[in-house]
Design a protein around this motif. Structure first.
Motif, PDB file in Angstrom:
ATOM      1  N   TYR A   1       8.398  11.950  -4.741  1.00 38.11           N
ATOM      2  CA  TYR A   1       9.405  11.495  -3.802  1.00 38.11           C
ATOM      3  C   TYR A   1      10.011  10.195  -4.326  1.00 38.11           C
ATOM      4  O   TYR A   1       9.413   9.507  -5.145  1.00 38.11           O
ATOM      5  CB  TYR A   1       8.782  11.209  -2.426  1.00 38.11           C
ATOM      6  CG  TYR A   1       8.440  12.426  -1.616  1.00 38.11           C
ATOM      7  CD1 TYR A   1       7.242  13.100  -1.816  1.00 38.11           C
ATOM      8  CD2 TYR A   1       9.312  12.905  -0.641  1.00 38.11           C
ATOM      9  CE1 TYR A   1       6.924  14.231  -1.067  1.00 38.11           C
ATOM     10  CE2 TYR A   1       9.011  14.028   0.116  1.00 38.11           C
ATOM     11  CZ  TYR A   1       7.814  14.680  -0.105  1.00 38.11           C
ATOM     12  OH  TYR A   1       7.503  15.791   0.641  1.00 38.11           O
TER      13      TYR A   1
ATOM     14  N   PHE B   1      -0.685  10.216  -0.252  1.00 42.43           N
ATOM     15  CA  PHE B   1       0.293   9.527  -1.088  1.00 42.43           C
ATOM     16  C   PHE B   1      -0.339   8.430  -1.929  1.00 42.43           C
ATOM     17  O   PHE B   1      -1.311   7.783  -1.507  1.00 42.43           O
ATOM     18  CB  PHE B   1       1.376   8.902  -0.215  1.00 42.43           C
ATOM     19  CG  PHE B   1       2.416   9.883   0.258  1.00 42.43           C
ATOM     20  CD1 PHE B   1       2.150  10.747   1.311  1.00 42.43           C
ATOM     21  CD2 PHE B   1       3.652   9.954  -0.367  1.00 42.43           C
ATOM     22  CE1 PHE B   1       3.103  11.659   1.746  1.00 42.43           C
ATOM     23  CE2 PHE B   1       4.610  10.860   0.058  1.00 42.43           C
ATOM     24  CZ  PHE B   1       4.332  11.711   1.114  1.00 42.43           C
ATOM     25  N   GLY B   2       0.258   8.194  -3.084  1.00 46.69           N
ATOM     26  CA  GLY B   2      -0.085   7.048  -3.888  1.00 46.69           C
ATOM     27  C   GLY B   2       0.666   5.803  -3.421  1.00 46.69           C
ATOM     28  O   GLY B   2       1.455   5.866  -2.475  1.00 46.69           O
ATOM     29  N   GLN B   3       0.421   4.698  -4.118  1.00 49.66           N
ATOM     30  CA  GLN B   3       1.018   3.430  -3.719  1.00 49.66           C
ATOM     31  C   GLN B   3       2.461   3.301  -4.160  1.00 49.66           C
ATOM     32  O   GLN B   3       3.163   2.412  -3.698  1.00 49.66           O
ATOM     33  CB  GLN B   3       0.213   2.266  -4.304  1.00 49.66           C
ATOM     34  CG  GLN B   3      -1.167   2.117  -3.699  1.00 49.66           C
ATOM     35  CD  GLN B   3      -1.847   0.857  -4.183  1.00 49.66           C
ATOM     36  OE1 GLN B   3      -1.901   0.600  -5.390  1.00 49.66           O
ATOM     37  NE2 GLN B   3      -2.390   0.075  -3.283  1.00 49.66           N
TER      38      GLN B   3
ATOM     39  N   ARG C   1      12.331   6.631  -2.920  1.00 43.60           N
ATOM     40  CA  ARG C   1      13.042   5.900  -1.883  1.00 43.60           C
ATOM     41  C   ARG C   1      13.957   4.871  -2.536  1.00 43.60           C
ATOM     42  O   ARG C   1      13.487   3.911  -3.150  1.00 43.60           O
ATOM     43  CB  ARG C   1      12.074   5.187  -0.936  1.00 43.60           C
ATOM     44  CG  ARG C   1      12.805   4.592   0.265  1.00 43.60           C
ATOM     45  CD  ARG C   1      11.924   3.789   1.154  1.00 43.60           C
ATOM     46  NE  ARG C   1      12.616   3.480   2.417  1.00 43.60           N
ATOM     47  CZ  ARG C   1      12.195   2.554   3.265  1.00 43.60           C
ATOM     48  NH1 ARG C   1      11.100   1.862   3.004  1.00 43.60           N
ATOM     49  NH2 ARG C   1      12.856   2.333   4.375  1.00 43.60           N
TER      50      ARG C   1
ATOM     51  N   PHE D   1       7.266   7.723  -5.236  1.00 42.28           N
ATOM     52  CA  PHE D   1       5.967   8.062  -4.676  1.00 42.28           C
ATOM     53  C   PHE D   1       5.509   9.415  -5.188  1.00 42.28           C
ATOM     54  O   PHE D   1       6.299  10.334  -5.371  1.00 42.28           O
ATOM     55  CB  PHE D   1       6.037   8.142  -3.147  1.00 42.28           C
ATOM     56  CG  PHE D   1       6.258   6.840  -2.449  1.00 42.28           C
ATOM     57  CD1 PHE D   1       7.516   6.490  -1.987  1.00 42.28           C
ATOM     58  CD2 PHE D   1       5.208   5.964  -2.236  1.00 42.28           C
ATOM     59  CE1 PHE D   1       7.730   5.290  -1.330  1.00 42.28           C
ATOM     60  CE2 PHE D   1       5.410   4.762  -1.578  1.00 42.28           C
ATOM     61  CZ  PHE D   1       6.672   4.420  -1.126  1.00 42.28           C
TER      62      PHE D   1
ATOM     63  N   GLN E   1       0.832  -1.198   0.000  1.00 38.87           N
ATOM     64  CA  GLN E   1       0.000   0.000   0.000  1.00 38.87           C
ATOM     65  C   GLN E   1       0.866   1.248   0.000  1.00 38.87           C
ATOM     66  O   GLN E   1       2.091   1.172   0.129  1.00 38.87           O
ATOM     67  CB  GLN E   1      -0.929   0.009   1.219  1.00 38.87           C
ATOM     68  CG  GLN E   1      -1.946  -1.112   1.219  1.00 38.87           C
ATOM     69  CD  GLN E   1      -2.949  -0.970   2.352  1.00 38.87           C
ATOM     70  OE1 GLN E   1      -3.228   0.138   2.826  1.00 38.87           O
ATOM     71  NE2 GLN E   1      -3.504  -2.094   2.779  1.00 38.87           N
ATOM     72  N   GLY E   2       0.216   2.409  -0.171  1.00 39.58           N
ATOM     73  CA  GLY E   2       0.945   3.670  -0.131  1.00 39.58           C
ATOM     74  C   GLY E   2       1.129   4.155   1.295  1.00 39.58           C
ATOM     75  O   GLY E   2       0.751   3.490   2.250  1.00 39.58           O
ATOM     76  N   LEU E   3       1.736   5.322   1.417  1.00 40.55           N
ATOM     77  CA  LEU E   3       1.935   5.935   2.725  1.00 40.55           C
ATOM     78  C   LEU E   3       0.619   6.538   3.216  1.00 40.55           C
ATOM     79  O   LEU E   3      -0.088   7.198   2.469  1.00 40.55           O
ATOM     80  CB  LEU E   3       2.981   7.043   2.632  1.00 40.55           C
ATOM     81  CG  LEU E   3       4.405   6.587   2.354  1.00 40.55           C
ATOM     82  CD1 LEU E   3       5.261   7.759   1.909  1.00 40.55           C
ATOM     83  CD2 LEU E   3       4.999   5.935   3.574  1.00 40.55           C
TER      84      LEU E   3
ATOM     85  N   TYR F   1       3.476  16.365  -5.471  1.00 43.05           N
ATOM     86  CA  TYR F   1       4.864  16.132  -5.062  1.00 43.05           C
ATOM     87  C   TYR F   1       5.327  14.785  -5.594  1.00 43.05           C
ATOM     88  O   TYR F   1       4.558  13.827  -5.656  1.00 43.05           O
ATOM     89  CB  TYR F   1       4.970  16.086  -3.532  1.00 43.05           C
ATOM     90  CG  TYR F   1       4.370  17.254  -2.817  1.00 43.05           C
ATOM     91  CD1 TYR F   1       3.001  17.289  -2.529  1.00 43.05           C
ATOM     92  CD2 TYR F   1       5.149  18.330  -2.402  1.00 43.05           C
ATOM     93  CE1 TYR F   1       2.434  18.360  -1.863  1.00 43.05           C
ATOM     94  CE2 TYR F   1       4.592  19.402  -1.732  1.00 43.05           C
ATOM     95  CZ  TYR F   1       3.242  19.418  -1.463  1.00 43.05           C
ATOM     96  OH  TYR F   1       2.684  20.476  -0.793  1.00 43.05           O
TER      97      TYR F   1
END
Lengths: 115, 114
Positions: free
Chosen positions: B35, B105-107, B37, B91, A42-44, B33
């Protein structure tokens, strides 16, 4: 410059035990503080945030965090964890005056809850 | 209401190829936005759009990365040519125009460059 330190990369606990995930930050200016959670695949998701007011903040799923300005900490706690709390947790800060999407994250803490 | 949607969810490409990631923000959200990781490291800011304008692109790693948000709706992030160190999870997040509004946020898109 600011940085966010999550002191534990992995935290294993048994179900129904209490847990504390630690977060310290360094910043020369005032900040807002956040905890995000990422469940598997899943996302944040925002867990809780501190913008102002009471230093004890309650979030979703029974989590809470306390802002301690003198120790520059924002530790996350839950008195009794469930298997479903297994996820990665991210502490983050935002400069006051910035949009809340301009986040500086820590490296994350993987919480694993065992039956 | 639909959340932030990212396409594709996974992408595996060879070094030197081009990849385009897409983000559809929540309808009505002016702020968008990106991002990234990289494995084992923190989630790092890449850039911030307000509508179609780049507000802050200080986190873009180099000129192999190009982000666009034509019309102020969806955004694309193109990597050309891709390098091994570009591998990671990308992200996207969006928020309303007001200052103190939460970012959603998206997945994420997991990019693997081989």
């Amino acid at each position: 410059a600011q940085s966010v330190t999550q002191l534990d990369s992995q935290v294993p606990v048994f179900e129904e035990a209490p847990v504390e995930l630690r977060c310290n930050y360094s910043s020369s200016v005032s900040v807002y503080l956040f905890w995000y959670v990422q469940y598997p695949n899943q996302g944040l998701q925002l867990l809780l945030k501190y913008l102002s007011g009471s230093t004890l903040v309650k979030g979703i799923n029974g989590f809470e965090a306390e802002f301690n300005k003198s120790q520059t900490s924002f530790h996350l706690r839950k008195p009794s964890v469930h298997i479903s709390d297994t996820a990665e947790y991210f502490c983050a800060v935002v400069y006051r005056g910035s949009t809340l999407g301009r986040l500086y994250f820590g490296r994350g803490t993987q919480l694993t809850v065992w039956p | 209401e639909a959340g932030v949607t990212q396409f594709p969810s996974h992408s595996v490409i060879e070094k030197g190829q081009t990849v385009t990631l897409r983000c559809d923000p929540i309808s009505g959200h002016d702020n968008l936005y990106w991002y990234r990781r990289v494995m084992g490291k923190e989630i790092k800011f890449l850039l911030h759009f307000v509508k179609e304008s780049k507000q802050d692109e200080s986190g873009m790693p180099n000129n192999r990365f190009l982000a666009e948000r034509t019309g102020g709706t969806y955004s694309t992030l193109k990597v050309q040519p891709a390098e091994l160190e570009d591998s990671g999870v990308y992200f996207c997040a969006s928020s309303l125009g007001q200052l103190n509004t939460e970012a959603f946020f998206g997945q994420g898109t997991r990019l693997t460059v081989v």
